[in-house]
Design an enzyme around this catalytic site. Sequence first.
Site, PDB file in Angstrom:
ATOM      1  N   MET A 197       0.836  -1.200   0.000  1.00 48.59           N
ATOM      2  CA  MET A 197       0.000   0.000   0.000  1.00 48.59           C
ATOM      3  C   MET A 197       0.868   1.246   0.000  1.00 48.59           C
ATOM      4  SD  MET A 197      -3.251   1.156   0.329  1.00 48.59           S
ATOM      5  CE  MET A 197      -4.101   2.653   0.856  1.00 48.59           C
ATOM      6  N   CYS A 198       0.566   2.158  -0.868  1.00 48.96           N
ATOM      7  CA  CYS A 198       1.266   3.426  -0.887  1.00 48.96           C
ATOM      8  C   CYS A 198       0.270   4.513  -0.498  1.00 48.96           C
ATOM      9  CB  CYS A 198       1.813   3.723  -2.278  1.00 48.96           C
ATOM     10  SG  CYS A 198       2.796   2.383  -2.951  1.00 48.96           S
TER      11      CYS A 198
END
Lengths: 338, 338
Positions: free
Chosen positions: B1-2
Amino acid sequence: MCELFGLTCNRPVGVGFTWRGFVARGIRHRDGWGVVFYPDGLSACVIKEARPSIDSPIAQFLKSANIIRSKIVISHVRTASKGAVVYRNTHPFIRELFGRDWAFAHNGTIIREMPMPRFYEPIGETDSERAFCLILDKLRDLGRGAGLQEKARIIEDEARRFSSFSDRFNFLMSDGEHLFAFRSETGSLHYTVRAPPHDAAVKLADEDFEVDLSDIKGEDEVAAVVATRQLTVGESWASLPPNKLVIFKDGLPYFSKEQWNILKYVRRSPHRVSIRDISKGIGIDIDEVVRSVAYLREMEMLRQDSRDIVSPTHPDATFYTNPNMRRIIDSILSRISL
Amino acid sequence: MCELFGLTCNRPVGVGFTWRGFVARGIRHRDGWGVVFYPDGLSACVIKEARPSIDSPIAQFLKSANIIRSKIVISHVRTASKGAVVYRNTHPFIRELFGRDWAFAHNGTIIREMPMPRFYEPIGETDSERAFCLILDKLRDLGRGAGLQEKARIIEDEARRFSSFSDRFNFLMSDGEHLFAFRSETGSLHYTVRAPPHDAAVKLADEDFEVDLSDIKGEDEVAAVVATRQLTVGESWASLPPNKLVIFKDGLPYFSKEQWNILKYVRRSPHRVSIRDISKGIGIDIDEVVRSVAYLREMEMLRQDSRDIVSPTHPDATFYTNPNMRRIIDSILSRISL
């Protein structure tokens, strides 16, 4: 007048910059400063500002050699000739070509109107960025599979054309692997090679900026530095030949295997050596030796003996290694395998 | 996840970043962080690193709001899904198109092999950079003279295509003038508008990073902020509509003149208003009102009255302004000329 600085090393090294010229003189190169480097060898990181470094926190920040780590670094300080003092007109410029970032910094003024590039479009208004885009267009036309010499020839052709309608035309350019340097007849670019044994700390300083290369200290680390002016006294700087594209790679000027062999042969000979002797000694034909010796002379590695009564391209012309370059030549020759 | 962060303002503002997630959790988003901004509105400055900010002097440095001054800022923290942890795989990415730098930062993983772009070639190995290059190829094909809506349609089409074979597909993109935001059905992007009167200092904080917008304080300064997650409590954040490209400009979501007029009409009405009433009241035909109201609903500016027994596209469907958004709507409406 702008100032150029370039560095190539055989491994990623830390480089610290201190910008001083602005402070020292107040009015020199107030229009911008910038640096580009390649954290991973392919993609370029540019840090630049369109203002004097004297009040710039970033310029202060770049003193630390922990920020810039790269095999190749190009830097520029700008006094605007064409184009407003804004970020987009500040050097160095970068563009991606065939999956690599190319970088370009320039010094001089092109006095003729140039055509608009087809593919790479300038963002700013400088002649410099436009020249860069025109060169990249040509490299793009050349195609992905082109070899180093083909690319160098295209860059050199374009550079000569631009310099023919410039007051002077000096630039540094890189694809992340090679450092390309060019100066026009009226221009100025010098180089030196830092080869082991290294002194404890290396600071290159002039009145405009100071470069801290103290990270270059390993017994197997070699670096070439190119700059508008000699940045130090007491070590050997040579002028780059005019109107020639000089390629540097992995901390050294790029010489062919034959050129290295010629340099080795001349250095190891107790007396001056003729082109004919070199040709026999290492088994390369005379024409090739003439061409290679000419380039090594231009790079100030070889000198013709003053007692010669023939031209430097005559088979009887004799040569010896430039005494100022011998420490560098010895250091390199002891480390490369030919 | 960014995590994604975007800002657009109606004038260049100073933005300070403090990266905290790395510190707080140790293992979150350790693979890189980056920020892009436009010092002169055309050319982009990217500062990014392929390492956790915890030991990064640059990340420390960006706390100061004197470094980043821009009308548009995009930032990204990375947890690698595809591509090694190196500079070239770190977001945001930039490329020049028609004399402007475009910037792109992405969150999600594209799970199908994508074709190789024709013009813009990825330097790294991420699906993100490749998607960016493919979008730019299409924009290039569209030509230099294309209008904003044409460009937006192309970007949206490509985004929908990529999101159809992604786990999620959220991105922020800019040409230096507009901020384009897209989230897929499964993705997440929220926005808020900071309109006067401004509180003394504005810090947006979550556990990953903190943004200091205290430079936004003028009575005529408006800013829109887009982020993966709501960065503050106690002010109104709305979710961006899925599978729609939302355009922001000069600190506001980009609404047509008709859309602003509808918003004004509904806000000034003491009771809920029907589509038919709006159409009559401001002289726009029903179909256009239906489309505009639908978009204003998706942007969480309008809500349909819960007493309605018709669908939201019916001429008798009634609407009121989202109470959470009224302060923002009032502030904007008092400042724009319609």
